[in-house]
Design a protein around this motif. Sequence first.
Motif, PDB file in Angstrom:
ATOM      1  N   LYS A 147      37.281 -49.927  33.891  1.00 51.85           N
ATOM      2  CA  LYS A 147      37.159 -49.167  35.077  1.00 51.85           C
ATOM      3  C   LYS A 147      35.751 -48.427  35.628  1.00 51.85           C
ATOM      4  O   LYS A 147      35.444 -48.630  36.683  1.00 51.85           O
ATOM      5  CB  LYS A 147      37.806 -47.519  34.578  1.00 51.85           C
ATOM      6  N   TRP A 148      34.794 -48.143  34.878  1.00 50.69           N
ATOM      7  CA  TRP A 148      33.600 -47.760  35.242  1.00 50.69           C
ATOM      8  C   TRP A 148      32.304 -48.318  34.730  1.00 50.69           C
ATOM      9  O   TRP A 148      31.060 -48.290  35.275  1.00 50.69           O
ATOM     10  CB  TRP A 148      33.206 -46.359  34.629  1.00 50.69           C
ATOM     11  N   GLY A 149      32.698 -49.668  34.006  1.00 50.79           N
ATOM     12  CA  GLY A 149      31.600 -50.412  33.507  1.00 50.79           C
ATOM     13  C   GLY A 149      30.481 -50.052  32.567  1.00 50.79           C
ATOM     14  O   GLY A 149      31.124 -49.075  31.715  1.00 50.79           O
ATOM     15  N   LEU A 150      29.691 -50.954  32.245  1.00 54.62           N
ATOM     16  CA  LEU A 150      28.821 -50.528  30.951  1.00 54.62           C
ATOM     17  C   LEU A 150      27.568 -49.575  31.484  1.00 54.62           C
ATOM     18  O   LEU A 150      27.230 -49.563  32.437  1.00 54.62           O
ATOM     19  CB  LEU A 150      28.330 -51.599  30.249  1.00 54.62           C
ATOM     20  N   PRO A 151      27.139 -48.771  30.509  1.00 52.45           N
ATOM     21  CA  PRO A 151      27.312 -48.638  29.073  1.00 52.45           C
ATOM     22  C   PRO A 151      28.408 -47.724  28.839  1.00 52.45           C
ATOM     23  O   PRO A 151      29.062 -47.076  29.685  1.00 52.45           O
ATOM     24  CB  PRO A 151      26.131 -48.202  28.449  1.00 52.45           C
ATOM     25  N   ILE A 152      28.894 -47.732  27.475  1.00 54.92           N
ATOM     26  CA  ILE A 152      29.740 -46.515  26.961  1.00 54.92           C
ATOM     27  C   ILE A 152      29.158 -45.581  26.158  1.00 54.92           C
ATOM     28  O   ILE A 152      28.106 -46.136  25.643  1.00 54.92           O
ATOM     29  CB  ILE A 152      30.878 -47.378  26.105  1.00 54.92           C
ATOM     30  N   ILE A 153      29.441 -44.510  26.409  1.00 59.76           N
ATOM     31  CA  ILE A 153      28.730 -43.435  25.518  1.00 59.76           C
ATOM     32  C   ILE A 153      29.579 -42.851  24.477  1.00 59.76           C
ATOM     33  O   ILE A 153      30.832 -42.766  24.674  1.00 59.76           O
ATOM     34  CB  ILE A 153      28.237 -42.317  26.458  1.00 59.76           C
ATOM     35  N   VAL A 154      29.125 -43.179  23.346  1.00 58.40           N
ATOM     36  CA  VAL A 154      29.853 -42.496  22.241  1.00 58.40           C
ATOM     37  C   VAL A 154      29.438 -41.474  21.584  1.00 58.40           C
ATOM     38  O   VAL A 154      27.936 -41.244  21.215  1.00 58.40           O
ATOM     39  CB  VAL A 154      30.190 -43.637  21.000  1.00 58.40           C
ATOM     40  N   GLN A 155      29.863 -40.083  21.633  1.00 56.43           N
ATOM     41  CA  GLN A 155      29.508 -38.941  21.284  1.00 56.43           C
ATOM     42  C   GLN A 155      29.848 -38.236  19.903  1.00 56.43           C
ATOM     43  O   GLN A 155      31.305 -38.564  19.865  1.00 56.43           O
ATOM     44  CB  GLN A 155      29.632 -38.099  22.614  1.00 56.43           C
ATOM     45  N   GLN A 156      29.313 -37.509  19.308  1.00 61.50           N
ATOM     46  CA  GLN A 156      29.595 -36.809  18.147  1.00 61.50           C
ATOM     47  C   GLN A 156      30.852 -35.794  18.711  1.00 61.50           C
ATOM     48  O   GLN A 156      30.490 -35.235  19.599  1.00 61.50           O
ATOM     49  CB  GLN A 156      28.419 -36.034  17.427  1.00 61.50           C
ATOM     50  N   PHE A 157      31.715 -35.519  18.037  1.00 57.86           N
ATOM     51  CA  PHE A 157      32.842 -34.545  18.231  1.00 57.86           C
ATOM     52  C   PHE A 157      32.354 -33.251  18.005  1.00 57.86           C
ATOM     53  O   PHE A 157      32.035 -32.826  16.685  1.00 57.86           O
ATOM     54  CB  PHE A 157      34.083 -35.130  17.482  1.00 57.86           C
ATOM     55  N   ILE A 158      32.534 -32.371  18.729  1.00 59.18           N
ATOM     56  CA  ILE A 158      32.320 -30.927  18.549  1.00 59.18           C
ATOM     57  C   ILE A 158      33.431 -30.011  18.651  1.00 59.18           C
ATOM     58  O   ILE A 158      34.072 -30.240  19.784  1.00 59.18           O
ATOM     59  CB  ILE A 158      31.083 -30.483  19.478  1.00 59.18           C
ATOM     60  N   SER A 159      34.075 -29.416  17.730  1.00 61.48           N
ATOM     61  CA  SER A 159      35.093 -28.671  18.263  1.00 61.48           C
ATOM     62  C   SER A 159      34.697 -27.006  18.434  1.00 61.48           C
ATOM     63  O   SER A 159      33.808 -26.676  18.024  1.00 61.48           O
ATOM     64  CB  SER A 159      36.130 -28.818  16.786  1.00 61.48           C
ATOM     65  N   GLY A 160      35.779 -26.828  19.299  1.00 62.53           N
ATOM     66  CA  GLY A 160      35.505 -25.174  19.663  1.00 62.53           C
ATOM     67  C   GLY A 160      36.131 -24.729  21.017  1.00 62.53           C
ATOM     68  O   GLY A 160      37.201 -25.584  21.378  1.00 62.53           O
ATOM     69  N   THR A 161      35.784 -23.896  21.629  1.00 67.56           N
ATOM     70  CA  THR A 161      36.243 -23.634  22.964  1.00 67.56           C
ATOM     71  C   THR A 161      35.617 -24.059  24.133  1.00 67.56           C
ATOM     72  O   THR A 161      34.628 -24.038  24.429  1.00 67.56           O
ATOM     73  CB  THR A 161      36.402 -21.914  23.043  1.00 67.56           C
ATOM     74  N   GLU A 162      36.421 -24.949  24.916  1.00 69.35           N
ATOM     75  CA  GLU A 162      35.867 -25.295  26.236  1.00 69.35           C
ATOM     76  C   GLU A 162      35.309 -24.115  27.348  1.00 69.35           C
ATOM     77  O   GLU A 162      36.260 -23.462  27.758  1.00 69.35           O
ATOM     78  CB  GLU A 162      36.611 -26.432  26.922  1.00 69.35           C
ATOM     79  N   ILE A 163      34.080 -24.103  27.466  1.00 72.04           N
ATOM     80  CA  ILE A 163      33.664 -23.285  28.593  1.00 72.04           C
ATOM     81  C   ILE A 163      32.862 -24.289  29.639  1.00 72.04           C
ATOM     82  O   ILE A 163      32.215 -24.931  29.275  1.00 72.04           O
ATOM     83  CB  ILE A 163      32.923 -22.411  28.111  1.00 72.04           C
ATOM     84  N   ASN A 164      33.189 -24.036  31.012  1.00 72.34           N
ATOM     85  CA  ASN A 164      32.192 -24.531  31.993  1.00 72.34           C
ATOM     86  C   ASN A 164      31.497 -23.277  32.739  1.00 72.34           C
ATOM     87  O   ASN A 164      32.073 -22.196  32.993  1.00 72.34           O
ATOM     88  CB  ASN A 164      33.242 -25.242  32.953  1.00 72.34           C
ATOM     89  N   ILE A 165      30.196 -24.017  33.191  1.00 72.64           N
ATOM     90  CA  ILE A 165      29.475 -22.883  34.116  1.00 72.64           C
ATOM     91  C   ILE A 165      29.310 -23.689  35.288  1.00 72.64           C
ATOM     92  O   ILE A 165      28.809 -24.766  35.356  1.00 72.64           O
ATOM     93  CB  ILE A 165      28.274 -22.566  33.427  1.00 72.64           C
ATOM     94  N   ALA A 166      29.796 -22.861  36.470  1.00 68.95           N
ATOM     95  CA  ALA A 166      29.308 -23.572  37.939  1.00 68.95           C
ATOM     96  C   ALA A 166      28.153 -22.699  38.396  1.00 68.95           C
ATOM     97  O   ALA A 166      28.213 -21.480  38.189  1.00 68.95           O
ATOM     98  CB  ALA A 166      30.626 -23.188  38.605  1.00 68.95           C
ATOM     99  N   ALA A 167      27.036 -23.384  38.666  1.00 67.74           N
ATOM    100  CA  ALA A 167      26.023 -22.692  39.212  1.00 67.74           C
ATOM    101  C   ALA A 167      25.234 -23.480  40.160  1.00 67.74           C
ATOM    102  O   ALA A 167      25.431 -24.642  40.680  1.00 67.74           O
ATOM    103  CB  ALA A 167      24.927 -22.863  37.798  1.00 67.74           C
ATOM    104  N   LEU A 168      24.256 -22.841  40.859  1.00 65.81           N
ATOM    105  CA  LEU A 168      23.424 -23.200  41.942  1.00 65.81           C
ATOM    106  C   LEU A 168      22.151 -22.676  41.848  1.00 65.81           C
ATOM    107  O   LEU A 168      21.581 -21.830  41.549  1.00 65.81           O
ATOM    108  CB  LEU A 168      24.152 -22.624  43.192  1.00 65.81           C
ATOM    109  N   GLY A 169      21.072 -24.045  41.987  1.00 67.00           N
ATOM    110  CA  GLY A 169      19.910 -23.688  41.767  1.00 67.00           C
ATOM    111  C   GLY A 169      19.012 -23.996  43.140  1.00 67.00           C
ATOM    112  O   GLY A 169      19.733 -24.796  44.006  1.00 67.00           O
ATOM    113  N   ASP A 170      17.979 -23.148  43.436  1.00 72.15           N
ATOM    114  CA  ASP A 170      17.420 -23.310  44.690  1.00 72.15           C
ATOM    115  C   ASP A 170      16.237 -24.293  44.849  1.00 72.15           C
ATOM    116  O   ASP A 170      15.613 -24.436  45.680  1.00 72.15           O
ATOM    117  CB  ASP A 170      16.674 -21.899  45.164  1.00 72.15           C
ATOM    118  N   GLY A 171      15.949 -25.266  43.606  1.00 70.40           N
ATOM    119  CA  GLY A 171      14.812 -26.225  43.833  1.00 70.40           C
ATOM    120  C   GLY A 171      13.686 -25.828  43.382  1.00 70.40           C
ATOM    121  O   GLY A 171      12.784 -26.536  43.048  1.00 70.40           O
ATOM    122  N   LYS A 172      13.673 -24.292  43.191  1.00 71.40           N
ATOM    123  CA  LYS A 172      12.095 -23.899  42.904  1.00 71.40           C
ATOM    124  C   LYS A 172      12.301 -23.058  41.423  1.00 71.40           C
ATOM    125  O   LYS A 172      11.439 -22.482  40.838  1.00 71.40           O
ATOM    126  CB  LYS A 172      11.901 -22.592  43.974  1.00 71.40           C
TER     127      LYS A 172
END
Lengths: 349, 106
Positions: free
Chosen positions: A193-218
């Motif tokens: 679907k997306w081509g290579l490479p593939i990333i294999v990441q260590q599994f971390i268990s916990g609570t999923e939290i997302n942060i939406a943010a906006l930076g001004d470039g400075k």
Amino acid sequence: MKAKKKLCIAVTGLNAIDSPGPGIAVIRGIRENKQHDVRIIGLSYESLEPGIYMHDVVDKTYQIPYPSAGSEALLNRLLQIHEIEKLDVVIPNFDAELQNFIKISESLKGVGIGTFLPSLAQLEARDKVNLYSFGKKHNLLVPADRIIYKVDDLKSVMDQFGVPVVVKGKYYEAFVAHTLEQAQKAFYKLQAKWGLPIIVQQFISGTEINIAALGDGKGNTISAVPMRKLYITDKGKAWAGITLEDKSLIDLAKHFISATKWKGGFELEIMRTADNKPYIMEINPRFPAWIFLTVGAGQNQPDALVKMALGEDVKPYTDYEVGKIFIRYSWDLITDIEAFQKVSAFGEL
Amino acid sequence: MNFVSLLSLRDKTFNFYFANLLLTPPMKLKKNIATSESGFVFNPTTGDSFSLNTIGAEILLQMKDNKTSDDIKKDILNRYDVDKSLLEKDWDDFMAQLRDNNLLDY
């Protein structure tokens, strides 16, 4: 009475499907600013992106070339659209298209179209492929990972990390694999679907939290709103979420922005462990699909981005409402074959 | 969503004593925990929400008013028909659940 400022804003990511693009939420945020008289131009890739047919949200849609066609094809198409629509701002919302948009941003500026995007170097640095070293450099907690190009490499990675592991595509999608067979299956699926490479990441268990943010470039944080997923789909997407009050999460977003001087919207995907450690699982270089929650909570990030793309100074937001919830819903939109035919045959509707 | 019923104290009419209560260390509810009279509890730091039964809600509201554990227990013993040893047991269970769910300030 002061006349409303007329603006023509083009937005991608109209695929409001089960794994939605952020476009519709971004547009809703932009339309919340009643000081602006906005015409929204949808930019689509496929004929069945729902936003194309949502005429109360998107005024007119034009198809644009796939990212694989390159930045020049994109620029040419946008210039054609600009001739007709006189665009003021363009807001791309897909990871895969950002590189092309960044490359042509100066040319767009030259004809009067504003963007508010990170640099290519910023985009590259937070890429999944570079995330671990990025975290180390900026003193951010990131799970260990390995970038692999061959399915045979899975075994050694799993021996190193233990099970389960997270197998991730270059751009999108991730699978938790508990066995080598599951990891191999995920590898082939993501490769196709997306081509290579593939990333294999260590599994971390916990609570999923997302942060939406906006930076001004400075280096300044214009807005940061943390959200905990309350309901997660089988694709790992938040179907409902709630805003949180947690200074450490805001500080994390601020640290990221000041360290990188990030310009534009982004999303930090966090896994908070039982001992309260916030691991950064991914950094998405654009607004998330749940961005309208930031508007509901009192920080209109899409509107702030538009203002900055127009060259206006925007003061950082300081407060937002905690405990604000979004609940996503699906809705069957009815349209006619003529509309579908127009989009398919002429590339616009 | 993580709705957990937190308390099992039984409502009874008062007919028992409220003397000789042991002094217990203060149990402070985290400052930012939102509670309602209906028993809904929201932890804005974690996003967890819980629903309590009537007496659980009463206890939390009193904790939020900075009443001591001993004062709250005295009040319960005053108003409900409950054996002191049973109250102590249920109290300890309840506090353990509040602590496990990250609602206490220590």
